[in-house]
Design an enzyme around this catalytic site. Sequence first.
Site, PDB file in Angstrom:
ATOM      1  CE  LYS A  81      -3.014  -7.255   7.114  1.00  0.00           C
ATOM      2  NZ  LYS A  81      -1.593  -7.277   7.061  1.00  0.00           N
ATOM      3  CG  ASN A 128      -1.001 -13.985   0.180  1.00  0.00           C
ATOM      4  OD1 ASN A 128      -0.523 -13.221   1.006  1.00  0.00           O
ATOM      5  ND2 ASN A 128      -1.337 -15.234   0.471  1.00  0.00           N
ATOM      6  CG  HIS A 173       2.176  -9.907  -1.863  1.00  0.00           C
ATOM      7  ND1 HIS A 173       1.169  -9.029  -2.173  1.00  0.00           N
ATOM      8  CD2 HIS A 173       2.848  -9.347  -0.827  1.00  0.00           C
ATOM      9  CE1 HIS A 173       1.230  -7.988  -1.341  1.00  0.00           C
ATOM     10  NE2 HIS A 173       2.233  -8.156  -0.526  1.00  0.00           N
ATOM     11  NE  ARG A 190       5.528 -21.902  27.940  1.00  0.00           N
ATOM     12  CZ  ARG A 190       5.868 -22.228  29.180  1.00  0.00           C
ATOM     13  NH1 ARG A 190       5.382 -21.546  30.203  1.00  0.00           N
ATOM     14  NH2 ARG A 190       6.651 -23.257  29.401  1.00  0.00           N
ATOM     15  CG  HIS A 248       7.068  -5.572   0.380  1.00  0.00           C
ATOM     16  ND1 HIS A 248       7.211  -6.897   0.033  1.00  0.00           N
ATOM     17  CD2 HIS A 248       5.750  -5.410   0.692  1.00  0.00           C
ATOM     18  CE1 HIS A 248       6.042  -7.508   0.139  1.00  0.00           C
ATOM     19  NE2 HIS A 248       5.141  -6.633   0.529  1.00  0.00           N
ATOM     20  CG  HIS A 279       6.976 -12.267  -1.949  1.00  0.00           C
ATOM     21  ND1 HIS A 279       6.031 -12.995  -1.260  1.00  0.00           N
ATOM     22  CD2 HIS A 279       7.141 -11.116  -1.249  1.00  0.00           C
ATOM     23  CE1 HIS A 279       5.632 -12.299  -0.206  1.00  0.00           C
ATOM     24  NE2 HIS A 279       6.282 -11.166  -0.174  1.00  0.00           N
ATOM     25  CD  GLU A 317      -1.892 -16.151   4.063  1.00  0.00           C
ATOM     26  OE1 GLU A 317      -1.546 -15.101   4.607  1.00  0.00           O
ATOM     27  OE2 GLU A 317      -1.193 -16.751   3.224  1.00  0.00           O
ATOM     28  CD  GLU A 320       1.347  -4.745   0.527  1.00  0.00           C
ATOM     29  OE1 GLU A 320       0.219  -5.231   0.326  1.00  0.00           O
ATOM     30  OE2 GLU A 320       2.393  -5.415   0.476  1.00  0.00           O
ATOM     31  NE  ARG A 328      -3.571 -12.364   7.193  1.00  0.00           N
ATOM     32  CZ  ARG A 328      -3.135 -11.976   8.370  1.00  0.00           C
ATOM     33  NH1 ARG A 328      -3.634 -12.510   9.467  1.00  0.00           N
ATOM     34  NH2 ARG A 328      -2.194 -11.066   8.490  1.00  0.00           N
ATOM     35  CE  LYS A 374       0.080 -13.484   7.023  1.00  0.00           C
ATOM     36  NZ  LYS A 374       0.212 -13.486   5.557  1.00  0.00           N
TER      37      LYS A 374
HETATM   38  N1  GLY Z   1       0.624  -9.020   4.424  1.00  0.00           N
HETATM   39  C1  GLY Z   1      -0.450  -9.874   4.150  1.00  0.00           C
HETATM   40  C2  GLY Z   1      -1.122 -10.360   5.368  1.00  0.00           C
HETATM   41  O1  GLY Z   1      -0.999  -9.783   6.425  1.00  0.00           O
HETATM   42  O2  GLY Z   1      -1.791 -11.358   5.291  1.00  0.00           O
END
Ligand code: GLY
Length: 350
Positions: A210, A228, A231, A106, A250, A235, A220, A170, A224, A128
């Site tokens: 960031k 994106n 993206h 956990r 990417h 993507h 998000e 980025e 946040r 993330k």
């Molecule tokens: N890669 C975008 C974020 O971390 O929200």
Amino acid sequence: MSTQQVIICKHLQTDLEQSMARCPHDKLFVLTDCHTHQYCLPLLRLPEDTTVIQIGAEDIHKNLETLAYVWNELSSRGGTRHSLLINLGGGMVTDLGGFAAATFKRGIHMINIPTTLLAMVDASVGGKTGINFNGLKNEIGAFAPADSVLLDCEFLKTLDHPNILSGYAEMLKHGLISTDAHWNELIGFDLDDINYKQLQELVGQSVQIKENIVLQDPREKGIRKALNFGHTIGHAFESYALEKQQPVLHGYAVAWGMVCELYYSHLRLGFPKEKLRTTVHFIKENYGALMFGCKDYDHLYEFMLHDKKNSSSQEVNFTLLRDVGQIEINQIATKEEVFELLDFYSETMQ
Ligand code: GLY
């Protein structure tokens, strides 16, 4: 969600020892891929009883099988809920290792040491984590920030040029969503003759941008989504290239996505034409272009509809810019508008 400590390293070993001391642990694990095992692990001085877990490199290994292997190593080699995992690698290692650490018993403590520019300015920061599943990128995952992220730009001196460019896209995105001053500095940076000291300063600013956004909205729900930018179409380009068995890094896909999304920002919100022109020129010069024709538009649009950032499978959701740093989230586009963006891309880039 707890915050993470992001450290721009002056001396990696000292910073690592201090970070480890902040996470008292009974057993230390280090996760590497085959490249970082060979080239980066020897740069760290770790206790003799450290257990090293090595996995395959690249996105194809970011899957359930590799994750199960890491869980098994943690479990069978003495890991407890008081163990510490160091993720040493690019975004694939920090994403998968982060998810392994978030779920084993956990949740155990972890430290990220990103070794690529993309991982430094994006993947390793902000919590993330996850793996690809059922052919979908990052389909399974969790928000789980590392206790510390150690950024050592020395690693960048041996990174190949395409991977520098991939991470730099980025950074350019962070410039576009922050200030004219930062955007100008990024556009003026010579990627063909890299000044590593200047790059380190830019990386520090980029990560700060960031972090500021993630702190306001870690899960998000709102702002946040600024991260994106580029993206939604990026993507789709990435998936399209992968399907054609001509995968692209990417950041390249994001750079090309930003061309379309900046143009949409101009059309819809009046993003200044001159800044659009300058950014598109920079991207074209440094990243070249992905080739596709009008017959591919429907397919690209399908990829966009499947993006997990959409709130419905019938519409495509964008983050757009009124100007540098002026962010508008949740902008829904029609299919005709999306095709217009692809027309702009084709005419300008190809
Ligand atoms: N890669 C975008 C974020 O971390 O929200």
